[in-house]
Structure formats: C-alpha cells, structure tokens
Motif scaffolding. Structure first.
Motif, PDB file in Angstrom:
ATOM      1  N   VAL A 111       0.828  -1.207   0.000  1.00 53.94           N
ATOM      2  CA  VAL A 111       0.000   0.000   0.000  1.00 53.94           C
ATOM      3  C   VAL A 111       0.855   1.247   0.000  1.00 53.94           C
ATOM      4  O   VAL A 111       0.592   2.218  -0.704  1.00 53.94           O
ATOM      5  CB  VAL A 111      -0.942  -0.017   1.223  1.00 53.94           C
ATOM      6  CG1 VAL A 111      -1.707   1.293   1.325  1.00 53.94           C
ATOM      7  CG2 VAL A 111      -1.884  -1.200   1.132  1.00 53.94           C
ATOM      8  N   SER A 112       1.937   1.213   0.777  1.00 53.94           N
ATOM      9  CA  SER A 112       2.740   2.423   0.931  1.00 53.94           C
ATOM     10  C   SER A 112       3.683   2.662  -0.238  1.00 53.94           C
ATOM     11  O   SER A 112       4.086   3.789  -0.480  1.00 53.94           O
ATOM     12  CB  SER A 112       3.553   2.329   2.229  1.00 53.94           C
ATOM     13  OG  SER A 112       4.414   1.196   2.176  1.00 53.94           O
ATOM     14  N   GLN A 113       4.083   1.602  -0.968  1.00 51.38           N
ATOM     15  CA  GLN A 113       5.028   1.783  -2.055  1.00 51.38           C
ATOM     16  C   GLN A 113       4.344   2.451  -3.254  1.00 51.38           C
ATOM     17  O   GLN A 113       3.366   1.944  -3.783  1.00 51.38           O
ATOM     18  CB  GLN A 113       5.584   0.418  -2.490  1.00 51.38           C
ATOM     19  CG  GLN A 113       6.661   0.535  -3.553  1.00 51.38           C
ATOM     20  CD  GLN A 113       7.229  -0.814  -3.890  1.00 51.38           C
ATOM     21  OE1 GLN A 113       6.800  -1.832  -3.357  1.00 51.38           O
ATOM     22  NE2 GLN A 113       8.202  -0.835  -4.771  1.00 51.38           N
ATOM     23  N   PRO A 114       4.849   3.605  -3.696  1.00 45.07           N
ATOM     24  CA  PRO A 114       4.217   4.302  -4.813  1.00 45.07           C
ATOM     25  C   PRO A 114       4.405   3.546  -6.122  1.00 45.07           C
ATOM     26  O   PRO A 114       5.430   2.890  -6.336  1.00 45.07           O
ATOM     27  CB  PRO A 114       4.961   5.643  -4.849  1.00 45.07           C
ATOM     28  CG  PRO A 114       6.283   5.360  -4.208  1.00 45.07           C
ATOM     29  CD  PRO A 114       6.021   4.313  -3.185  1.00 45.07           C
ATOM     30  N   ALA A 115       3.405   3.623  -6.980  1.00 45.24           N
ATOM     31  CA  ALA A 115       3.485   2.967  -8.285  1.00 45.24           C
ATOM     32  C   ALA A 115       4.514   3.684  -9.155  1.00 45.24           C
ATOM     33  O   ALA A 115       4.611   4.907  -9.148  1.00 45.24           O
ATOM     34  CB  ALA A 115       2.118   2.985  -8.963  1.00 45.24           C
ATOM     35  N   VAL A 116       5.293   2.909  -9.907  1.00 45.88           N
ATOM     36  CA  VAL A 116       6.307   3.477 -10.789  1.00 45.88           C
ATOM     37  C   VAL A 116       5.620   3.989 -12.051  1.00 45.88           C
ATOM     38  O   VAL A 116       4.907   3.248 -12.730  1.00 45.88           O
ATOM     39  CB  VAL A 116       7.373   2.425 -11.146  1.00 45.88           C
ATOM     40  CG1 VAL A 116       8.408   3.020 -12.101  1.00 45.88           C
ATOM     41  CG2 VAL A 116       8.049   1.907  -9.883  1.00 45.88           C
ATOM     42  N   ALA A 117       5.841   5.267 -12.377  1.00 46.38           N
ATOM     43  CA  ALA A 117       5.212   5.863 -13.555  1.00 46.38           C
ATOM     44  C   ALA A 117       5.831   5.288 -14.822  1.00 46.38           C
ATOM     45  O   ALA A 117       7.050   5.077 -14.891  1.00 46.38           O
ATOM     46  CB  ALA A 117       5.382   7.371 -13.531  1.00 46.38           C
ATOM     47  N   PRO A 118       5.036   5.001 -15.842  1.00 40.81           N
ATOM     48  CA  PRO A 118       5.596   4.510 -17.103  1.00 40.81           C
ATOM     49  C   PRO A 118       6.460   5.582 -17.762  1.00 40.81           C
ATOM     50  O   PRO A 118       6.242   6.780 -17.570  1.00 40.81           O
ATOM     51  CB  PRO A 118       4.352   4.196 -17.945  1.00 40.81           C
ATOM     52  CG  PRO A 118       3.268   5.032 -17.358  1.00 40.81           C
ATOM     53  CD  PRO A 118       3.569   5.144 -15.892  1.00 40.81           C
ATOM     54  N   ARG A 119       7.421   5.146 -18.535  1.00 42.64           N
ATOM     55  CA  ARG A 119       8.304   6.065 -19.235  1.00 42.64           C
ATOM     56  C   ARG A 119       8.131   5.903 -20.746  1.00 42.64           C
ATOM     57  O   ARG A 119       8.033   4.786 -21.251  1.00 42.64           O
ATOM     58  CB  ARG A 119       9.766   5.824 -18.860  1.00 42.64           C
ATOM     59  CG  ARG A 119      10.087   6.115 -17.400  1.00 42.64           C
ATOM     60  CD  ARG A 119      11.597   6.166 -17.199  1.00 42.64           C
ATOM     61  NE  ARG A 119      12.246   4.921 -17.596  1.00 42.64           N
ATOM     62  CZ  ARG A 119      13.549   4.831 -17.893  1.00 42.64           C
ATOM     63  NH1 ARG A 119      14.302   5.907 -17.872  1.00 42.64           N
ATOM     64  NH2 ARG A 119      14.066   3.666 -18.227  1.00 42.64           N
ATOM     65  N   VAL A 120       8.115   7.029 -21.444  1.00 35.76           N
ATOM     66  CA  VAL A 120       7.974   7.040 -22.893  1.00 35.76           C
ATOM     67  C   VAL A 120       9.185   7.745 -23.491  1.00 35.76           C
ATOM     68  O   VAL A 120       9.526   8.861 -23.080  1.00 35.76           O
ATOM     69  CB  VAL A 120       6.680   7.754 -23.334  1.00 35.76           C
ATOM     70  CG1 VAL A 120       6.628   7.890 -24.849  1.00 35.76           C
ATOM     71  CG2 VAL A 120       5.461   6.997 -22.828  1.00 35.76           C
ATOM     72  N   LEU A 121       9.844   7.097 -24.442  1.00 36.93           N
ATOM     73  CA  LEU A 121      10.990   7.687 -25.129  1.00 36.93           C
ATOM     74  C   LEU A 121      10.496   8.396 -26.379  1.00 36.93           C
ATOM     75  O   LEU A 121       9.880   7.793 -27.249  1.00 36.93           O
ATOM     76  CB  LEU A 121      11.997   6.595 -25.499  1.00 36.93           C
ATOM     77  CG  LEU A 121      13.314   7.063 -26.114  1.00 36.93           C
ATOM     78  CD1 LEU A 121      14.060   7.982 -25.169  1.00 36.93           C
ATOM     79  CD2 LEU A 121      14.176   5.863 -26.501  1.00 36.93           C
ATOM     80  N   MET A 122      10.765   9.692 -26.462  1.00 37.72           N
ATOM     81  CA  MET A 122      10.241  10.526 -27.552  1.00 37.72           C
ATOM     82  C   MET A 122      11.355  10.897 -28.527  1.00 37.72           C
ATOM     83  O   MET A 122      12.435  11.333 -28.129  1.00 37.72           O
ATOM     84  CB  MET A 122       9.600  11.789 -26.972  1.00 37.72           C
ATOM     85  CG  MET A 122       9.036  12.734 -28.001  1.00 37.72           C
ATOM     86  SD  MET A 122       8.168  14.114 -27.211  1.00 37.72           S
ATOM     87  CE  MET A 122       7.927  15.199 -28.609  1.00 37.72           C
ATOM     88  N   VAL A 123      11.084  10.707 -29.821  1.00 36.73           N
ATOM     89  CA  VAL A 123      12.036  11.028 -30.883  1.00 36.73           C
ATOM     90  C   VAL A 123      11.358  11.991 -31.855  1.00 36.73           C
ATOM     91  O   VAL A 123      10.246  11.734 -32.313  1.00 36.73           O
ATOM     92  CB  VAL A 123      12.474   9.759 -31.642  1.00 36.73           C
ATOM     93  CG1 VAL A 123      13.554  10.096 -32.649  1.00 36.73           C
ATOM     94  CG2 VAL A 123      12.949   8.688 -30.678  1.00 36.73           C
TER      95      VAL A 123
END
Length: 435
Positions: free
Chosen positions: A26-38
């Motif tokens: 519950v306490s561990q924050p969710a890791v935000a997805p990462r998008v590589l932009m070109v």
C-alpha cells in the motif's frame, strides 16, 4: 487465565502479520511509465534510419513505449524501409504522431505512419502523396508500384486499418487531413499535443506483430532522445544538396589528380566521393572503413617521406571521422550498452582534437623556426626532394637532415637525391644528382 508476556507477544505478532504484509504494497508508490520521444523532421535520409534503428532496437527496452513525432515531405526509399522494419521489430509499442499542428507526413512519412502500432495526427496536418518518384519524376512502373501498394496493404492489415485507403495513398496520391484520416480508418487518434495523445492512448489495445498489446501510459514520464555525434555527422552528410556537391567535386578533383599525379588531388577526390556516397545511402560501415584506411596511408606516407607535416593532420582527421562513423554500427550484432558507445565516440573525438592540436602546434613552430632560421654556415652538399619541383619553382626538400624550402634549377622529382649548387634569398639552389 491471564496469558504470560511471551504468549501475549506471540499472539500480537500473529494478529498483526497480515497487516504488515499488506502495508508495503500500500505504501510503495506505483512506478510511472516512461515514454521515449524522438522528433523526426525534414528529409528522411540514412542518418534518420540510423538514429531510429538505434533508438528502437537498442534503447527502447527500458520504456513502456516509443513516441515518434514526424514532420516531413519524404525522403529515400531504402531509409524508409529500414525505419519501417525497425518499428515492426521494436520490443515495445511504437506510436507515430504527425506533429506539430500544420505539419505533414507525406510520401515516406505516410509509409512510416502506416507501420506504427498507433497512428496519430495533430490538427491541420496532412498525410498522403505516396506514389514513388524515380529521378525526380513520378513512377508508374508496375513492378515498383505493385510492391509499394502491397507493402501499404500489409502494414494496414497488421494494425487493423483500412487496406483500401492505404493502397490509394500510392495509386491515387490521396491526401487526407486528420478528420478524414480517422473517418477512413488509417489512424486511431487525433490529439492536440503530446500530453493529449498519451492520455487518449492509455488503455488502448494495439495490434503488433507479436499479438495485441494494451498501452498503459497514464501519467507517463516523457524522455527525449537526442542524436549523438555520429548521427549529427551523418545528418550533415545526408543533406541532398551537400552530398551531390561532394560527389561532383570529388569526381572532378579525382580526374585532375589522375591527370596531374603527385599533388594529392587523387586522395582528396576519393575522400569527397566517399563522404558524398553517405548521403546517397551507401553503407556507412564501408565508408568509415575507407576513411580509416586512407587516413592510415597518409600517416604512413608522412613518416616514410620525412613529410610535409600536411598529410599527418589530414590522416588523423580521417581516422577520427571514420571511427565516429563506424563505432555505432560495426558489422554484425554487438552486446554493448548504448551509453558506453556514446562515451567511446566522445573519447575518439577528444583524442582526435588533442592529436590535431598537437600536430597543429608542431606545424606552427616548425614553420616559424624555418622562416627565421638562416642558412647554415657549414656548406651542405646533398639532400632529398620531398615533392616534385619544376625548374625555377620553390619546393620542399630535406637538406642536411632538416626540412627546408629550396629553389630547383632543374626539374626535380619526389624522392630524388639533390645537390646544393648555391644560395638565393636564404634559399638553397638545388639540382638532381644524375644516377
């Protein structure tokens, strides 16, 4: 019966154990997805293909998706097909977005858009006009047109788009705005900007070569991919005007060099032709290897002849340029981190700059000393020519173990032994020694 202390402690732990197991989740924050932009704009060239292949096939593994923004009027067919293959082979979903508003993805850009896992357009953008052009003239050769039509149909079929409209981009040169493209089923999203696009793409199921994938891009962190030194060099050489100019000058200088050997024009022409071929889609590995070989030949020539101190810096520059071109794309697969390759290129460039600076300083000091140093009082009788010196002209020779400017009283050939016959304005007068 009142429980003792140890029993009470054990009972408390058993009751709290489920809660302790839940709390970390519950306490561990969710890791935000990462998008590589070109960002891709301008002419689709060899450098564009090299860059996107590097991003899609080597750098994309740590990301949830790759976003390619495109604004182009078209480009080389070979480079376009390489980009399409890289998109299909990408380990993560690829989104192609025609951006900014008012831009376009015509010709090659439309092929790239059709190969995307998710195709999107910004307002007031245009796609289409995908008929092949050969030699500056639209081609209706059935062999070429039929191949491109089926290529478009295949891409549309793979991603669940309108095959008929995809083929009409080639056969009828259709041009569509975002609303009409969405209505005709060749794109999936119309978005005002990148943030709007990612919000609309979240939760969508896209069809890929390996099956259907659901995009999870809510709150995604966008990281921009920047071209490295090698791509910057390729991009400059891939400019159509510059590559054509390099080829034209290279052939002209090569012809002059072959008709007047010994002045270095042959080598200069060969270098310009190699650099011009890069912009015409020639294999970069072979060009880089050719530059390294030519640079090595120049350096060996410098040491063998005693040198003019001109071949050495040019040789170093060519080896550095060839190494930069080849280090990111050696023949065959490599298992090296992209960050290491970036550091390697910077190291090569730094070493080249350092070596060039040292050589330049040596040339400066040598020329300055040669200009100020008077002729020796001890008579010197023999020497060796460093270059061809026509009768009555000035040139360079090694006299008494020192590099000096001389005047030839007879025609002198490179490497010929010389005899000093006099002095004129602080210059030796020389003539060849008859064998």
């Amino acid at each position: 019966m009142k429980p003792d202390g140890p029993y009470l402690l054990a009972l408390t732990v058993l009751l709290l154990l489920p809660l302790l197991c839940v709390l970390p989740a519950v306490s561990q924050p969710a890791v935000a997805p990462r998008v590589l932009m070109v960002e891709v704009s301008g002419h689709i060239s060899t450098s564009t293909a090299e860059w996107l292949e590097d991003v899609l096939l080597r750098r994309s593994y740590a990301y949830s998706a790759v976003l390619i923004t495109i604004d182009t009027f078209g480009g080389l067919a070979d480079a376009t097909f390489r980009i399409m293959d890289a998109i299909i082979s990408s380990p993560v979903p690829v989104i192609v977005y025609v951006h900014p508003p008012g831009g376009q993805a015509l010709s090659a850009g439309t092929y790239i858009l059709m190969s995307a896992d998710l195709a999107a357009m910004a307002p007031y953008t245009i796609i289409g006009s995908a008929q092949p052009v050969v030699g500056g003239v639209p081609s209706e050769e059935p062999k070429v047109v039929n191949f491109l039509v089926e290529k478009m149909r295949t891409m549309a079929r793979l991603h669940g788009r309108n095959e008929t409209q995809a083929a009409r981009f080639v056969t009828h040169n259709d041009n569509l705005g975002p609303e009409l493209a969405l209505r005709n089923g060749v794109i999936e999203v119309i978005a005002e900007n990148v943030e709007d696009l990612l919000e609309k793409a979240d939760g969508r199921a896209v069809k890929r070569l390996g099956g259907e994938v659901v995009l999870r891009l809510k709150g995604a962190v966008i990281e921009r991919a920047s071209p490295d030194l090698r791509i910057a060099v390729l991009d400059a050489l891939s400019d159509p005007l510059l590559s054509t100019l390099l080829l034209s000058l290279g052939f002209l200088i090569l012809i002059v060099g072959l008709s007047h050997p010994g002045v270095g024009a042959e080598l200069t022409g060969a270098i310009l032709i190699l650099l011009g071929l890069v912009g015409q889609g020639f294999n970069v590995n072979w060009v880089g290897l050719g530059l390294i070989i030519l640079g090595s030949v120049l350096i060996l020539y410098e040491f063998y002849t005693g040198g003019t101190m001109v071949a050495l810096p040019f040789g170093i520059a060519m080896i550095v340029l060839g190494s930069v071109l080849i280090v990111r794309a050696p023949p065959g697969d490599i298992l090296i981190a992209p960050s290491w390759l970036d550091e390697a290129m910077l190291g090569i460039a730094a070493a080249g700059v350092f070596a060039g600076s040292v050589v330049g300083f040596m040339i400066y000091k040598a020329l300055r000393a040669a200009k100020r140093r008077p002729l020796p009082m001890v008579p010197v009788t023999t020497g060796r020519a460093v270059e061809d010196i026509p009768k009555g002209s000035e040139g360079y020779a090694v006299i008494g173990g020192e590099y000096r400017r001389v005047v030839a009283v007879k025609d002198v050939k490179q490497g010929q032994r010389l005899r000093v016959v006099g002095k004129q304005d602080n210059l030796f007068l020389v003539e060849p020694v008859e064998q």
